[in-house]
Design a protein around this motif. Structure first.
Motif, PDB file in Angstrom:
ATOM      1  N   GLU A 109     -12.766  -9.937 -20.285  1.00 12.71           N
ATOM      2  CA  GLU A 109     -11.930 -11.086 -20.629  1.00 12.71           C
ATOM      3  C   GLU A 109     -12.809 -12.289 -20.903  1.00 12.71           C
ATOM      4  O   GLU A 109     -13.983 -12.332 -20.508  1.00 12.71           O
ATOM      5  CB  GLU A 109     -10.926 -11.380 -19.508  1.00 12.71           C
ATOM      6  CG  GLU A 109     -11.534 -11.693 -18.151  1.00 12.71           C
ATOM      7  CD  GLU A 109     -11.807 -13.168 -17.903  1.00 12.71           C
ATOM      8  OE1 GLU A 109     -11.267 -14.034 -18.618  1.00 12.71           O
ATOM      9  OE2 GLU A 109     -12.585 -13.450 -16.980  1.00 12.71           O
ATOM     10  N   THR A 110     -12.236 -13.258 -21.595  1.00 11.40           N
ATOM     11  CA  THR A 110     -12.907 -14.537 -21.840  1.00 11.40           C
ATOM     12  C   THR A 110     -11.962 -15.668 -21.443  1.00 11.40           C
ATOM     13  O   THR A 110     -10.753 -15.455 -21.300  1.00 11.40           O
ATOM     14  CB  THR A 110     -13.264 -14.710 -23.326  1.00 11.40           C
ATOM     15  OG1 THR A 110     -12.051 -14.676 -24.103  1.00 11.40           O
ATOM     16  CG2 THR A 110     -14.207 -13.616 -23.808  1.00 11.40           C
ATOM     17  N   LEU A 111     -12.523 -16.857 -21.273  1.00  7.63           N
ATOM     18  CA  LEU A 111     -11.696 -18.041 -21.014  1.00  7.63           C
ATOM     19  C   LEU A 111     -12.446 -19.273 -21.503  1.00  7.63           C
ATOM     20  O   LEU A 111     -13.649 -19.411 -21.241  1.00  7.63           O
ATOM     21  CB  LEU A 111     -11.375 -18.187 -19.525  1.00  7.63           C
ATOM     22  CG  LEU A 111     -10.276 -19.212 -19.198  1.00  7.63           C
ATOM     23  CD1 LEU A 111      -8.916 -18.738 -19.707  1.00  7.63           C
ATOM     24  CD2 LEU A 111     -10.199 -19.496 -17.702  1.00  7.63           C
ATOM     25  N   PHE A 112     -11.739 -20.168 -22.196  1.00  7.48           N
ATOM     26  CA  PHE A 112     -12.322 -21.390 -22.748  1.00  7.48           C
ATOM     27  C   PHE A 112     -11.447 -22.589 -22.392  1.00  7.48           C
ATOM     28  O   PHE A 112     -10.227 -22.514 -22.451  1.00  7.48           O
ATOM     29  CB  PHE A 112     -12.447 -21.291 -24.274  1.00  7.48           C
ATOM     30  CG  PHE A 112     -13.557 -20.378 -24.713  1.00  7.48           C
ATOM     31  CD1 PHE A 112     -14.779 -20.895 -25.101  1.00  7.48           C
ATOM     32  CD2 PHE A 112     -13.390 -19.002 -24.694  1.00  7.48           C
ATOM     33  CE1 PHE A 112     -15.811 -20.047 -25.483  1.00  7.48           C
ATOM     34  CE2 PHE A 112     -14.413 -18.151 -25.070  1.00  7.48           C
ATOM     35  CZ  PHE A 112     -15.634 -18.680 -25.471  1.00  7.48           C
ATOM     36  N   SER A 113     -12.107 -23.698 -22.049  1.00  8.27           N
ATOM     37  CA  SER A 113     -11.366 -24.910 -21.700  1.00  8.27           C
ATOM     38  C   SER A 113     -10.899 -25.666 -22.930  1.00  8.27           C
ATOM     39  O   SER A 113     -10.052 -26.561 -22.827  1.00  8.27           O
ATOM     40  CB  SER A 113     -12.241 -25.830 -20.843  1.00  8.27           C
ATOM     41  OG  SER A 113     -13.364 -26.303 -21.593  1.00  8.27           O
TER      42      SER A 113
END
Length: 350
Positions: A139-143
Motif C-alpha cells: 500500500e501507499t499513502l500521501f498527505s
C-alpha cells in the motif's frame, strides 16, 4: 470518499477493518492507483558501503549502476539516498522501480553479476535487496497530491480522498491482502554462501516500509518548525530502530537523506526498514515511546499549521511472500540489512 483498495482488488472480507463503514478521517490523504493490468511491482535496492569519505571505488560503482538504470529494460524510476549505519559505515543506496516483471528479469541477471558477481573490493561492500510483490501485498499513502515518490511514480495516477487512514490499523487496512489474510511470518531466515557472496533467504510475509518527508516547499517559519521540533524527534526514533530495533522485530533501519545526481543532499529524507512482520511494525507505531513522540510532534506541527502546511509526507509498505524476495551481500559487515536476520536466527538456535 474512496476505499484505498482499488475496486478490482476488493473481495469479500473474512477479516474486518479497524473502523466502521461510516468512519470519516479528520484530514485528507491519497493513495497511488496503478492500471488494473499491473500485476506486480519491483523495488530494487542497490547499495554500496564504505567508511569515511566517498571512495573512488564507491563512486565508480554508483556511476556504473546509474548507467545500467539508463540502459535497455532499466527501471521506470529510480532515486538515490545515503545514511551512516550503526557500525559507522556510510551506505549509499540507489532504489529502482519497475512495474513490468519481464523487463526487470531481462535486466537483472546482468546487473546482479556486475554488482555482486566479482570478488570483494577492498574497503567497499555491495548489496542488493529486491522485493517484487503482487499488487495485493502493498500500500501507499500521501498527505498531498502532485509529487509522487518511490513506487507511486510508476502509478497511473492518484486516488481521490481515501477512508482508511488516520487511525491505528489503517496501514494494514489499505493492503488488499488484509481482507482475507493475517499476513503472519513463516519460516526462519538462513544464509546461502556463494563464494564471497552471501544470499539471505528470509521468510514469508517479511515487511518493508519506506516512509518519507519532503520539506523543499516549506517557507522560513514552517521549515524552522520542522527542522527544530519534528526532525530531531524523528531522528531519535530512527536511531533507536537502527541501533536497538532487533528485539522489537526490526531487522534493520536506515534513515536516509535523498541526494541529487551530484551526490548533494536534498530537502527530502525517508526511513527504510525491514521488519519480521507487519504486526511488529504496527506495535512499534502504536505503542513504543519513540514513535509516540514522533506522532505527537507531527500532530502538533500539522494542527498548528493546518491546511497551509507545505511539508509533504508519504510511505509505501509491503508484506512480501517468500518467493518475492532476493537479498545478496558482498563484503558488507554482519549487521547490514537482512544479514541481521540471519544473525538473529543463529543466536536464537545456539
Amino acid at each position: 470518499m474512496e476505499s484505498a483498495i482499488p475496486s478490482h482488488l476488493q473481495t469479500a472480507r473474512s477479516r474486518h477493518r479497524r473502523v466502521p463503514d461510516d468512519y470519516a478521517p479528520p484530514y485528507p490523504s491519497f493513495v497511488a492507483r496503478h492500471k488494473p493490468a499491473v500485476a506486480s511491482v519491483i523495488m530494487a535496492y542497490f547499495g554500496v558501503q564504505f567508511r569515511g569519505e566517498l571512495t573512488a571505488a564507491a563512486n565508480e560503482a554508483l556511476a556504473s549502476i546509474a548507467k545500467r538504470f539508463a540502459g535497455e529494460n532499466g527501471p521506470t524510476h529510480w532515486d538515490r539516498a545515503q545514511h551512516v549505519d550503526q557500525a559507522g559505515y556510510t551506505n549509499v543506496v540507489s532504489v529502482a522501480y519497475w512495474d513490468d516483471a519481464g523487463r526487470f528479469d531481462a535486466w537483472f541477471d546482468g546487473a546482479r553479476e556486475a554488482w555482486t558477481g566479482g570478488g570483494a573490493t577492498e574497503g567497499l561492500g555491495r548489496f542488493i535487496e529486491v522485493l517484487r510483490p503482487h499488487v495485493a501485498r502493498y500500500e501507499t499513502l500521501f498527505s498531498s497530491l502532485g509529487r509522487p515518490e518511490g513506487v507511486a511514480v510508476l502509478a497511473d495516477g492518484m486516488s481521490g480522498e481515501v477512508q482508511e487512514h488516520a487511525y491505528w490499523g489503517g496501514m494494514r487496512d489499505r493492503i488488499p491482502l488484509s481482507q482475507t489474510d493475517a499476513m503472519t511470518p513463516g519460516g526462519e531466515p538462513r544464509a546461502v554462501r556463494d563464494g564471497a557472496r552471501i544470499r539471505v533467504v528470509a521468510h514469508d510475509n517479511l515487511c518493508l516500509i519506506r516512509s518519507g518527508q519532503d520539506w523543499s516547499d516549506t517557507e522560513a517559519s514552517e521549515r524552522k518548525m520542522y527542522l527544530d521540533d519534528v526532525e530531531p524527534v524523528l531522528r531519535e526514533g530512527m536511531d533507536f530502530l537502527r541501533d536497538d530495533g532487533v528485539p522489537i522485530g526490526c531487522y534493520a533501519n536506515r534513515y536516509m537523506r535523498v541526494v541529487d545526481a551530484q551526490g548533494r543532499p536534498t530537502e527530502k529524507s525517508y526511513g527504510q526498514s525491514w521488519w519480521k512482520s507487519l504486526a511488529a511494525l504496527e506495535r512499534w507505531a502504536e505503542s513504543h515511546p519513540t514513535h509516540v513522540r514522533i506522532f505527537g510532534a507531527a500532530m502538533k506541527y500539522l494542527s498548528t499549521l493546518g491546511p497551509s502546511a507545505k511539508l509533504r509526507l508519504y510511505h509505501e509498505v509491503t508484506v512480501a511472500a517468500a518467493d518475492e524476495q532476493f537479498f545478496e551481500y558482498l563484503g558488507c559487515h554482519e549487521r547490514t540489512g537482512m544479514l541481521t536476520a540471519v544473525q538473529v536466527a543463529a543466536d536464537q538456535s545456539s
